[in-house]
Design a protein around this motif. Structure first.
Motif, mmCIF file in Angstrom:
data_model
loop_
_atom_site.group_PDB
_atom_site.id
_atom_site.type_symbol
_atom_site.label_atom_id
_atom_site.label_comp_id
_atom_site.label_asym_id
_atom_site.label_seq_id
_atom_site.Cartn_x
_atom_site.Cartn_y
_atom_site.Cartn_z
ATOM 1 N N GLN A 191 0.823 -1.208 0.000
ATOM 2 C CA GLN A 191 0.000 0.000 0.000
ATOM 3 C C GLN A 191 0.858 1.259 0.000
ATOM 4 N N ASP A 192 1.985 1.230 0.695
ATOM 5 C CA ASP A 192 2.868 2.404 0.709
ATOM 6 C C ASP A 192 3.317 2.773 -0.698
ATOM 7 N N ASP A 193 3.593 1.769 -1.540
ATOM 8 C CA ASP A 193 4.015 2.041 -2.916
ATOM 9 C C ASP A 193 2.887 2.665 -3.717
ATOM 10 N N VAL A 194 1.674 2.163 -3.513
ATOM 11 C CA VAL A 194 0.516 2.709 -4.231
ATOM 12 C C VAL A 194 0.275 4.159 -3.821
ATOM 13 N N LEU A 195 0.339 4.427 -2.525
ATOM 14 C CA LEU A 195 0.119 5.788 -2.037
ATOM 15 C C LEU A 195 1.228 6.724 -2.493
ATOM 16 N N ALA A 196 2.445 6.216 -2.598
ATOM 17 C CA ALA A 196 3.546 7.056 -3.082
ATOM 18 C C ALA A 196 3.323 7.436 -4.539
ATOM 19 N N LEU A 197 2.848 6.502 -5.356
ATOM 20 C CA LEU A 197 2.553 6.809 -6.758
ATOM 21 C C LEU A 197 1.409 7.807 -6.871
ATOM 22 N N TRP A 198 0.519 7.792 -5.897
ATOM 23 C CA TRP A 198 -0.648 8.682 -5.893
ATOM 24 C C TRP A 198 -0.336 10.039 -5.270
ATOM 25 N N SER A 199 0.750 10.134 -4.562
ATOM 26 C CA SER A 199 1.054 11.316 -3.766
ATOM 27 C C SER A 199 0.996 12.596 -4.597
ATOM 28 N N GLY A 200 0.149 13.532 -4.149
ATOM 29 C CA GLY A 200 -0.045 14.797 -4.850
ATOM 30 C C GLY A 200 -1.369 14.884 -5.578
ATOM 31 N N LEU A 201 -1.990 13.744 -5.854
ATOM 32 C CA LEU A 201 -3.292 13.764 -6.546
ATOM 33 C C LEU A 201 -4.444 14.099 -5.609
ATOM 34 N N GLY A 202 -4.246 13.889 -4.306
ATOM 35 C CA GLY A 202 -5.296 14.189 -3.348
ATOM 36 C C GLY A 202 -6.398 13.144 -3.314
ATOM 37 N N TYR A 203 -7.351 13.337 -2.391
ATOM 38 C CA TYR A 203 -8.470 12.394 -2.224
ATOM 39 C C TYR A 203 -7.928 10.963 -2.187
ATOM 40 N N TYR A 204 -7.102 10.690 -1.190
ATOM 41 C CA TYR A 204 -6.335 9.445 -1.146
ATOM 42 C C TYR A 204 -7.191 8.210 -0.921
ATOM 43 N N ALA A 205 -8.424 8.381 -0.491
ATOM 44 C CA ALA A 205 -9.313 7.220 -0.387
ATOM 45 C C ALA A 205 -9.458 6.542 -1.746
ATOM 46 N N ARG A 206 -9.322 7.317 -2.832
ATOM 47 C CA ARG A 206 -9.394 6.731 -4.171
ATOM 48 C C ARG A 206 -8.297 5.699 -4.364
ATOM 49 N N ALA A 207 -7.087 6.014 -3.919
ATOM 50 C CA ALA A 207 -5.960 5.092 -4.075
ATOM 51 C C ALA A 207 -6.151 3.854 -3.208
ATOM 52 N N ARG A 208 -6.620 4.044 -1.982
ATOM 53 C CA ARG A 208 -6.831 2.890 -1.106
ATOM 54 C C ARG A 208 -7.930 1.990 -1.653
ATOM 55 N N ASN A 209 -9.001 2.594 -2.171
ATOM 56 C CA ASN A 209 -10.075 1.799 -2.756
ATOM 57 C C ASN A 209 -9.607 1.080 -4.025
ATOM 58 N N LEU A 210 -8.789 1.759 -4.820
ATOM 59 C CA LEU A 210 -8.241 1.154 -6.033
ATOM 60 C C LEU A 210 -7.446 -0.105 -5.680
ATOM 61 N N HIS A 211 -6.615 0.014 -4.667
ATOM 62 C CA HIS A 211 -5.790 -1.108 -4.223
ATOM 63 C C HIS A 211 -6.662 -2.252 -3.707
ATOM 64 N N ALA A 212 -7.656 -1.903 -2.885
ATOM 65 C CA ALA A 212 -8.543 -2.931 -2.332
ATOM 66 C C ALA A 212 -9.355 -3.615 -3.434
ATOM 67 N N ALA A 213 -9.800 -2.844 -4.414
ATOM 68 C CA ALA A 213 -10.583 -3.414 -5.509
ATOM 69 C C ALA A 213 -9.733 -4.363 -6.346
ATOM 70 N N ALA A 214 -8.472 -4.017 -6.565
ATOM 71 C CA ALA A 214 -7.581 -4.893 -7.331
ATOM 72 C C ALA A 214 -7.408 -6.233 -6.621
ATOM 73 N N LYS A 215 -7.234 -6.187 -5.309
ATOM 74 C CA LYS A 215 -7.104 -7.430 -4.553
ATOM 75 C C LYS A 215 -8.370 -8.273 -4.658
ATOM 76 N N ARG A 216 -9.520 -7.610 -4.622
ATOM 77 C CA ARG A 216 -10.778 -8.344 -4.715
ATOM 78 C C ARG A 216 -10.950 -8.961 -6.102
ATOM 79 N N CYS A 217 -10.482 -8.255 -7.130
ATOM 80 C CA CYS A 217 -10.566 -8.804 -8.488
ATOM 81 C C CYS A 217 -9.700 -10.056 -8.627
#
Length: 348
Positions: A71-97
């Motif tokens: 998750q730290d890597d995903v959030l680092a790639l997202w850093s600066g885009l804001g609304y970080y729940a989007r990144a956490r949800n993206l990561h969680a959705a990928a795992k569910r897929c």
């Protein structure tokens, strides 16, 4: 106009001449790339997203790679885009897929909506752009266009108004070119039928647009009933050791900036002294007050008062806490930090 279907014919013709055809997620247009772009584009402009998108897919080119990433890597790639729940949800959705859909996005509206971070409009955008399925969208741009063209009263966020808009969006679906139709609507709202100063004089729908005919383009869509945002204040400690490293503290797993690395915080100066003594040894009296930063969230405004203290000595306990770390300037570039926190650190 002979029928509402003619709106699609006109907008597709406009899109062929003036639409955006060279966006990075269009070449190639895979379900994963479409999904990623749609999540990034939520509340963020295309001009901002393109660079982040390119870096993200370079690091995580496919859905299984995203699911495997820390998750730290995903959030680092997202850093600066804001609304970080989007990144956490993206990561969680990928795992569910990976767990439930063989590592692919499901080609089904209900299954997509069941994934974290995907609502009905995002699901429609994925279905139409990735597979050419007949699925309507209703993002902010489309809501604005439909409210103006059809003269819809009321704030579009109200359930009864949104229901009306969904019904209209369904009737407008063309028989072909569904991916282009989705992009055409988004481009039209973003570049021509804009919130302020829409280009009505060159609009392909000007002769049927209720707002244009009645002189109500500035009035429609109706704004959300407003109230002033509350303000909160926090003190952030920018602690640097003798090597110039900065002390970072991971945010809690829920709430604002969840799980991102940030700075130690306190409610006031007295509390800041206590936090300082907990994490470092040095002279708190030498703290320098930096320029206050204001940052707006959707439901409140945050005033950040930085306190800078240099040449502190880390306490041994810091190394035993996984939610605390001392980061060098070189390491900061690869760490997920909220934009105002990065700006505050970079000022020094």
């Amino acid at each position: 106009m002979n029928s509402e279907r003619d709106i699609a014919t006109r907008l597709l013709a406009w899109f062929d001449r003036h639409g955006r055809h060279d966006l990075p997620w269009q070449h190639p247009r895979t379900p994963y790339r479409v999904w990623l772009s749609e999540i990034m584009l939520q509340q963020t402009q295309v001009s901002v997203v393109t660079g982040y998108f390119d870096r993200f897919v370079a690091a995580l080119p496919e859905l299984p790679a995203l699911a495997r990433a820390p998750q730290d890597d995903v959030l680092a790639l997202w850093s600066g885009l804001g609304y970080y729940a989007r990144a956490r949800n993206l990561h969680a959705a990928a795992k569910r897929c990976v767990e439930n859909h063989d590592g692919d996005l499901p080609r089904d509206l209900d299954a997509l909506i069941a994934l974290p971070g995907i609502g009905r409009s995002t699901a429609g955008a994925i279905l139409s752009q990735a597979w050419g399925d007949a699925a309507p969208i209703l993002d902010g741009n489309v809501k604005r266009v439909l409210c103006r063209v059809f003269g819809i009263e009321g704030w579009p966020g109200l359930p009864k108004v949104e229901k009306q808009l969904w019904a209209i969006a369904e009737t407008l679906l063309p028989d072909a070119r569904l991916a282009d139709w989705t992009q055409a609507q988004m481009d039209f709202g973003a570049t021509l039928c804009t919130r302020a100063d829409p280009a009505c004089a060159i609009c392909p729908l000007q002769d049927v647009c209720v707002a244009r005919i009645e002189g109500r383009t500035a009035e429609l869509p109706h704004p959300k009933p407003g109230k002033p945002l509350p303000e909160r204040e926090t003190h952030m400690l920018v602690l640097r050791d003798g090597e110039g490293r900065v002390l970072l503290q991971r945010r809690p797993p829920a709430g604002i900036w969840a799980s991102l690395w940030s700075l130690p915080e306190a409610e006031d100066t007295a509390s800041a002294n206590i936090v300082f003594d907990k994490h470092a040894r040095g002279d708190f009296a030498k703290a320098r007050t930096g320029e206050t930063i204001q940052h707006g969230f959707s439901h409140y405004r945050l005033r950040i008062q930085p306190l800078h203290i240099d040449n502190v000595k880390p306490r041994n306990a810091v190394g035993d806490n996984p939610d605390l770390r001392w980061a060098s300037r070189a390491e900061l570039a690869g760490i997920g930090l909220p934009a105002p926190v990065r700006r505050l650190i970079d000022k020094e």
